[in-house]
Design an enzyme around this catalytic site. Structure first.
Site, PDB file in Angstrom:
ATOM      1  N   LEU A 141       4.885  -8.141  -5.413  1.00  0.00           N
ATOM      2  CA  LEU A 141       4.973  -6.936  -4.601  1.00  0.00           C
ATOM      3  C   LEU A 141       3.698  -6.143  -4.849  1.00  0.00           C
ATOM      4  O   LEU A 141       3.220  -6.085  -5.980  1.00  0.00           O
ATOM      5  CB  LEU A 141       6.186  -6.083  -4.995  1.00  0.00           C
ATOM      6  N   ASP A 142       3.163  -5.545  -3.814  1.00  0.00           N
ATOM      7  CA  ASP A 142       1.971  -4.716  -3.987  1.00  0.00           C
ATOM      8  C   ASP A 142       2.253  -3.584  -4.962  1.00  0.00           C
ATOM      9  O   ASP A 142       3.403  -3.157  -5.129  1.00  0.00           O
ATOM     10  CB  ASP A 142       1.527  -4.132  -2.650  1.00  0.00           C
ATOM     11  N   LYS A 143       1.213  -3.057  -5.568  1.00  0.00           N
ATOM     12  CA  LYS A 143       1.355  -1.978  -6.547  1.00  0.00           C
ATOM     13  C   LYS A 143       2.238  -0.850  -6.027  1.00  0.00           C
ATOM     14  O   LYS A 143       3.144  -0.382  -6.721  1.00  0.00           O
ATOM     15  CB  LYS A 143      -0.028  -1.423  -6.899  1.00  0.00           C
ATOM     16  N   ARG A 240       2.584  -5.341   6.027  1.00  0.00           N
ATOM     17  CA  ARG A 240       1.602  -4.298   6.307  1.00  0.00           C
ATOM     18  C   ARG A 240       0.613  -4.745   7.379  1.00  0.00           C
ATOM     19  O   ARG A 240       0.288  -3.990   8.305  1.00  0.00           O
ATOM     20  CB  ARG A 240       0.875  -3.935   5.010  1.00  0.00           C
TER      21      ARG A 240
END
Length: 325
Positions: A141-143, A240
């Site tokens: 998962l992205d930050k 995104r």
């Protein structure tokens, strides 16, 4: 046990979907924790084999070939240290850990983030995870994305889950707030690859890897839409990139979004709420998978974090105040 007779760290067949693809592309999908250059290096030096051999990276695969990887030992100064970082664990057994990652927590050490990561926390939680690739982290998962993910506790579980991801049997569902008002749900089928100029970004590119995102509307507001997204594939930044591609970028996405636009006649409180949400509005809500040992289908969910709930409440209040609620 010597390195030559040590059991492989990863062993799995190449999924049939890669029939006719280059070997390095199949390996990158099966072993996403490692760069293509590293995989090619290991293929050349024998750490990585395909049916017991070391074919060139450009070799076309048929599917079904057995990939085996024995990760070379790292020098001591490259080892990730344990750190006492709190983990919100939803489920744990002998093979897997399922946890709810908060926004702001980086997955593993890298440039600009030498420590304070999920990988550091996992090794503190269970020191045996230090022997696994990325401490057993199976997908990322992205930050600034919150939510649920799975970690493997054994090499066998890691190999099985990575293979299941490639075979698309792992179910991942997200919630997001997009900028703009969608008329209906749908899906985006657009290949993704590195941006040709900015290598830190991803982009829809004809030469990229297949990427499919399904989305449906949960609620509409004056200038935003609350959506549920389901991943059919799992490319870097996929949701995104895809929502930005169809001109509905995520609220708060500094990389793929656009300048914040506060709807006309907004209250000061609502404008402050929008400006104060300083991450992409994306939360990994649900995860379902076949347990790597028992084969039993299991699923878990992670509640929306407070900042996401407050954002939705502000959007609803604004819509109601203007007769759209």
């Amino acid at each position: 046990m010597s390195a030559n007779c040590r059991a492989p760290d990863f062993e799995a067949p190449i999924p049939e979907e890669f029939y006719g693809a280059r070997l390095d592309r199949a390996l990158a999908a099966m072993l996403p924790d490692y760069s293509r250059s590293r995989l090619q290096s290991w293929l050349a030096n024998g750490a990585l084999t395909v049916d017991g051999e070391n074919p060139p990276a450009k070799t076309k695969v048929a599917g079904g070939e057995t990939v085996r990887l024995t990760v070379p030992s790292e020098p001591d100064d490259a080892r990730v240290v344990a750190e006492p970082i709190t983990l919100n664990i939803i489920h744990e057994d002998a093979a897997i850990i399922v946890l709810d990652k908060p926004a702001g927590l980086v997955m593993h050490p890298g440039a600009g983030n030498p420590d304070g990561t999920l990988q550091n926390a996992l090794i503190h939680h269970d020191e045996s995870l230090a022997a696994l690739p990325r401490a057993g982290i199976v997908h990322r998962l992205d930050k600034d994305t919150s939510g649920i993910l799975v970690v493997a506790k054994t090499f066998a579980a890691h190999a099985k889950l990575v293979a299941d991801l490639a075979e698309r049997t792992v179910k991942r569902e997200y919630e997001a707030v997009a900028v703009g008002v969608m008329t209906a749900g749908g899906h985006v089928d657009a290949p993704i690859d590195r941006h040709p100029v900015d290598r830190k970004r991803m982009a829809v590119r004809e030469s990229g890897r297949e990427a499919i995102t399904h989305y449906r509307v949960i609620d509409r507001y004056r200038a935003h839409t609350h959506v549920r997204c389901r991943l059919e594939t799992g490319r870097t930044h996929q949701i995104r990139v895809h929502l930005a591609h169809i001109r509905f970028p995520l609220l708060g996405d500094a990389t793929y979004g656009r300048r914040l636009a506060v709807p006309r006649d907004s209250s000061d409180a609502f404008a402050t709420a929008l400006r104060g949400f300083r991450r992409q509005a994306l939360h990994a809500r649900r995860l379902g998978l076949n347990h790597p040992v028992t084969g039993e289908y299991m699923s878990w969910s992670a509640p929306r974090p407070d900042d996401f709930e407050q954002l939705l409440a502000a959007l609803a209040a604004d819509a109601q105040a203007h007769g759209d609620g």
